[in-house]
Design an enzyme around this catalytic site. Structure first.
Site, PDB file in Angstrom:
ATOM      1  N   CYS A  32     -16.874  -5.616   1.256  1.00 23.82           N
ATOM      2  CA  CYS A  32     -17.007  -4.370   0.934  1.00 23.82           C
ATOM      3  C   CYS A  32     -16.671  -3.461   1.589  1.00 23.82           C
ATOM      4  O   CYS A  32     -15.913  -2.442   2.450  1.00 23.82           O
ATOM      5  CB  CYS A  32     -18.050  -3.085   0.063  1.00 23.82           C
ATOM      6  SG  CYS A  32     -19.953  -4.221   0.921  1.00 23.82           S
ATOM      7  N   HIS A 311     -24.375  -1.746   1.254  1.00 24.31           N
ATOM      8  CA  HIS A 311     -22.711  -1.572   0.653  1.00 24.31           C
ATOM      9  C   HIS A 311     -21.662  -0.648   0.912  1.00 24.31           C
ATOM     10  O   HIS A 311     -22.506   0.874   1.972  1.00 24.31           O
ATOM     11  CB  HIS A 311     -22.881  -1.305  -1.135  1.00 24.31           C
ATOM     12  CG  HIS A 311     -21.964  -1.375  -1.675  1.00 24.31           C
ATOM     13  ND1 HIS A 311     -21.468  -2.950  -1.263  1.00 24.31           N
ATOM     14  CD2 HIS A 311     -20.876  -1.014  -2.728  1.00 24.31           C
ATOM     15  CE1 HIS A 311     -20.155  -2.700  -2.216  1.00 24.31           C
ATOM     16  NE2 HIS A 311     -20.410  -1.921  -3.035  1.00 24.31           N
TER      17      HIS A 311
END
Length: 368
Positions: A32, A311
């Protein structure tokens, strides 16, 4: 993504920009950090156009040696040429090349998006410079770079010594800082220039980008053990030092230093401080003192309470619409939602989505 894609198309309706593509990127296990930065770069339109032009003007054959530049150009071209307006693409070739190139990104550990961006831009510059040198050896006149005009002799892009060549990566992202030191005895000012691709700013609770930039350029007194060696006085002297922006870049990338090493803890801690970043920014700490105006077009957001896990997602402005990219998923968001990523005014908050890397485009660049 099929349903999400059609939902996005419905949301935009007749306003779906002609020729634009909104594609999510598949996650290959903790990639990510890479996806969020690639989306921000894809919607950096001048950079994207240069990459697409590079791809079309360089016949990249199947047997050609892969590098990060050819892989990135291939990925952006793939997205650009999609028949569908929305969907998902797997940046497999790019991620494989990245891992092959740099062992730092090989593990499935949580990586730093800023480190990745820095590595990528410097790597693209290296590749373009090598191509330029080999083209000159072969006597070719076509060059992806130009000699600097009245620029610093050897600007250092994030500390790496460079030949005086200006690639299109430099043209988009490079700015020049000048480090001014004034001897308090003889008043002589010594100025040293250095190039940058991004500005890393220290942050404070309940602050703004403008105040962080002011702190970045604030005057610091060098005394006691930190005295400055003045060439004119030929001795160590007390001095005042400050950093100013000599040449603002077309694309201003601001990295907020959210991960801080805490001595007492013996580890890094994430600072969830609330730092307001405006949609329109005026850069005032420049040498000329003429305000440079910028418009925000992308934000890489770190989601999570600590530096070693979490994330990354990105917010992107495209054709006056704001979009939210979370790996495979793409959705439309309201402009007012951008402020929910400023950070938390309290130390402990349930909101862990904080702006980490900001991308601003110069409004002067659009006018010229």
């Amino acid at each position: 993504m099929g349903a999400a894609g059609s939902k996005l198309e419905k949301a935009l309706g007749d306003q779906f920009p002609e020729g634009e593509r909104y594609f999510g990127l598949e996650n290959f296990g903790n990639t990510c950090y890479c996806n969020s930065v690639l989306q921000a770069l894809y919607f950096c339109v001048p950079f994207r156009e240069q990459l697409l032009e590079y791809y079309s003007s360089h016949e990249i054959g199947a047997d050609a040696e892969d590098n990060l530049l050819t892989c990135l150009a291939d990925l952006f071209t793939q997205i650009n040429l999609q028949k569908k307006k929305t969907g998902v693409i797997a940046p497999k070739r790019f991620v494989q090349r990245l891992k092959k190139q740099n062992e730092l990104f090989r593990s499935y550990m949580h990586q730093d998006a800023h480190e990745f961006l820095n590595f990528l831009l410097n790597e693209l510059v290296d590749i373009l410079e090598k191509e330029d040198q080999s083209a000159k050896k072969e006597g070719g006149t076509s060059s992806p770079s130009e000699k600097t005009v009245n620029g610093p002799k050897n600007p250092q892009a994030n500390g790496v010594q460079k030949e005086p060549l200006v690639t299109w990566v430099h043209k988009n992202f490079q700015g020049i800082l000048t480090n001014e030191t004034r001897c308090l005895r003889c008043e002589t000012v010594t100025a040293r220039d250095e190039a940058f691709f991004d500005l890393s700013l220290d942050i404070e609770q309940n602050s703004s980008i403008t105040s962080c930039l002011k702190n970045f350029s604030s005057t610091e007194t060098l005394n006691a053990e930190d005295k400055f060696f003045c060439d004119k006085c030929c001795s160590l002297q007390e001095a005042q030092k400050r950093m100013k922006i000599k040449k603002p870049p077309h694309i201003l990338v601001i990295h907020l230093k959210r991960f801080k090493y805490i001595e007492q803890l013996g580890r890094y801690k994430k600072l969830s401080y609330r730092v307001v970043f405006p949609l329109e920014l005026k850069l005032s700490n420049t040498v000329e003192d003429a305000d440079s105006e910028y418009s925000l077009f992308a934000v890489v957001v770190h989601v999570g309470s600590g530096p070693n896990h979490g994330h990354y997602v990105s917010l992107v402005k495209s054709h006056n619409h704001w979009l939210f990219f979370d790996d495979e998923n793409v959705e439309m968001i309201d402009e007012s939602a951008v402020q929910t990523f400023f950070g938390s005014a309290q130390e402990y908050s349930s909101n862990t989505d904080h702006g980490y890397i900001l991308f601003y485009e110069s409004l002067c660049a659009n006018k010229s």
